[in-house]
Design an enzyme around this catalytic site. Structure first.
Site, PDB file in Angstrom:
ATOM      1  CG  ASP A 126      22.824  94.196 -10.150  1.00 36.10           C
ATOM      2  OD1 ASP A 126      22.997  94.315 -11.377  1.00 36.10           O
ATOM      3  OD2 ASP A 126      23.774  94.102  -9.348  1.00 36.10           O
ATOM      4  CG  HIS A 127      21.348  97.640 -15.195  1.00 35.93           C
ATOM      5  ND1 HIS A 127      22.265  98.246 -14.391  1.00 35.93           N
ATOM      6  CD2 HIS A 127      21.927  97.587 -16.429  1.00 35.93           C
ATOM      7  CE1 HIS A 127      23.348  98.550 -15.094  1.00 35.93           C
ATOM      8  NE2 HIS A 127      23.168  98.164 -16.348  1.00 35.93           N
TER       9      HIS A 127
ATOM     10  CG  HIS B 139      26.393  95.998 -12.162  1.00 32.83           C
ATOM     11  ND1 HIS B 139      25.101  95.993 -11.719  1.00 32.83           N
ATOM     12  CD2 HIS B 139      26.674  97.286 -12.503  1.00 32.83           C
ATOM     13  CE1 HIS B 139      24.606  97.239 -11.787  1.00 32.83           C
ATOM     14  NE2 HIS B 139      25.551  98.029 -12.255  1.00 32.83           N
TER      15      HIS B 139
END
Ligand code: BG6
Length: 500
Positions: free
Chosen positions: A181-182, A244
């Site tokens: 999950d950046h 996010h």
């Protein structure tokens, strides 16, 4: 802390794609240029296209010159020489035999000790197939470690995510599965725990006795661009909230871990999801707003509505905006609403977390002035990075009024020019075997369970209706009403002041 990365081969599935070009090659390059990756590594790019090793190396170099900050021609050339290319049909056994042959040569040439990282940056339909073949064809059978990185989306609901997880776990242990999950790689998202647990003045008041509400906004100015094929099925709920937004909620709400070890931190995060109130259909209707952008003006230019975007069904009911009021029913947070909102084609590109503190017991100062502002702690995630704290003070002179002032820390101006980007940090961590900022299966499962109820309510038609907002605005009026009902309003994204 930055450590040197061990010798390894990286197999990059989806090597000709956008993510590889814009994020992964530059991220690996930065690790190399900074000396965190030494000479003993190789990268095998895999895709269906035809390329020679040399052509691929040229592609890698040109992507780095285009997307990496301050790339040095000579270093890029040396770096790109570590790249190899293999055209593969990932559904065919024979392709994996060729991969194995190449990897065995590279293991020897680069003394990788059989350490291998497989990065799946390609269509999600192959997320289950590739690990299965990697194991059945013996590629994972080496002396070294084997890790797999999976991009999002990890499934599209709980049943599909569970099925995918079961498939991957046939070949890799949970400890070796790195679900990206950046947002967890972003500097200021990682900073949340330091701001909280490194400062007694915050952690001691980080609860429902002192905090009135929390707001998390992640607004984008871009529309759906050329991703309608994917986005039509995901919408903002699956694209941004399931991952996010919930990750940021967890970072803000988690209890302090016993130690700063991956499992300690991930245990605390998952407990937040366990306390998150899972909505009934009626509660979805009350607490979740979905919107879709219509035409509007962005930077003085007229832009089309979502329904007129390329490859979007003209009758589409896909949401491009979600706002929600979440509740965390535990000792620390009961009674504190967590308001979240995210959307495309909004007025500004910004991700910001605002902690709003309660007023003091007596309104000694703020009764007679409109200038009074509650104390706010803002964590600026992007584009500015920093923290600011709003206080009330007396203005200079003899006016009796109040003046809200901001104490600000600006991370952009103090960090070195090439401070690591999200993918650089995450690649660094997984090459070192640190899974702190990757999502564990129980987190993923719980977040899908939470989201699925919303999706179901929307599909059944009993949940929130689809609302509309003009492009270039901060979302539909209904999202404002959601807060107004509690006597709140959205804090608009702010900038970290340069002079501080
Ligand atoms: C991605 C979503 O995960 O995050 C995109 O698929 C979105 O739709 C992007 O634009 C936002 O990321 P960032 O880092 O630009 O906020």
């Amino acid at each position: 802390m930055i450590h040197s990365i061990p010798n390894a081969s990286i197999v990059l599935f989806g090597a000709t794609g956008d993510l590889a070009h814009r994020k992964l090659f530059p991220a690996l390059y930065q690790l190399y240029q900074k000396g965190h990756m030494k000479e003993n590594f190789s990268v095998v790019g895999v895709s269906r296209k035809e390329f020679s090793h040399e052509e691929f190396q040229a592609e890698v170099a040109s992507a780095i010159h285009e997307h990496a900050k301050g790339a040095d021609r000579q270093i890029v050339e040396k770096f790109a020489s570590h790249f190899y290319y293999l055209k593969m049909d990932v559904t065919s056994e024979a392709s994996y035999h060729e991969l194995e042959e190449l990897l065995n040569v590279l293991d020897r040439d680069y003394q990788t000790n059989g350490n291998r990282l497989y990065y799946l940056a390609m269509a999600p339909k192959f997320f289950g197939t590739i690990p299965t073949f990697l194991k059945s064809e013996g590629i994972t059978n080496t002396e070294g470690w084997q890790r797999i990185v999976i991009e999002k989306p990890f499934g599209n609901d709980l049943p599909s995510a569970t099925k995918l997880n079961e498939e991957i776990q046939q070949s890799f242990n949970e400890n070796d599965i790195y679900r990206i999950d950046h947002y967890l790689g972003k500097e200021m998202v990682q900073n949340i725990q330091v701001i909280r647990f490194g400062n007694a003045i915050f952690e001691s008041i980080w609860n429902n006795k002192y905090i009135d509400s929390v707001q998390i906004t992640s607004s984008e100015t871009l529309g759906v661009e050329d991703r309608a094929g994917y986005y039509e099925k995901s919408g903002a709920l699956l694209d941004m909230v399931q991952n996010h937004m919930l990750q940021m909620v967890m970072m803000v709400a988690m209890e302090p871990p016993g130690e700063l070890k991956p499992e300690h931190i991930r245990d605390e995060k998952v407990k937040v999801l366990r306390s998150l109130r899972f909505f009934s259909e009626e509660e979805v209707k009350k607490n979740v707003i979905r919107g879709q952008y219509s035409e509007g003006t962005m930077n003085g230019n007229q832009v089309p509505g979502y329904l007129n975007e390329e490859n979007v069904d003209p009758e589409s009911r896909t949401e491009t905006f979600v706002a929600a009021k979440l509740f965390i029913d535990n000792f620390r947070w009961t009674g504190v609403p967590f308001y979240i909102r995210t959307g495309k084609r909004m007025a500004v590109k910004s991700t910001e977390i605002v902690i709003q503190f309660k007023q003091g017991p007596m309104a000694l100062y703020h009764a007679n002035t409109e200038n009074y502002q509650p104390n706010l702690l803002r964590i600026h995630v992007q584009p500015d990075e920093g923290v600011s704290l709003t206080l009330n003070a007396k203005p200079k002179g003899d006016t009796p009024d109040l003046l809200p002032i901001d104490m600000t820390y600006n991370n952009n101006s103090t960090a070195e020019m090439n401070s690591p980007e999200a993918y650089e940090k995450l690649l660094h961590d997984c090459l070192l075997g640190n899974s702190t900022y990757f999502t564990r299966w129980d987190e993923v499962a719980l977040s899908w369970d939470f989201i699925d109820r919303i999706t179901k309510s929307w599909q059944d038609g009993t949940g929130s209706n689809l609302t509309h907002y003009p492009s270039g605005s901060m979302g539909p009026e209904e999202a404002d009403e959601l807060l107004k009902a509690d006597g709140h309003s959205w804090w608009e994204p702010t900038k970290v002041r340069e002079e501080c």
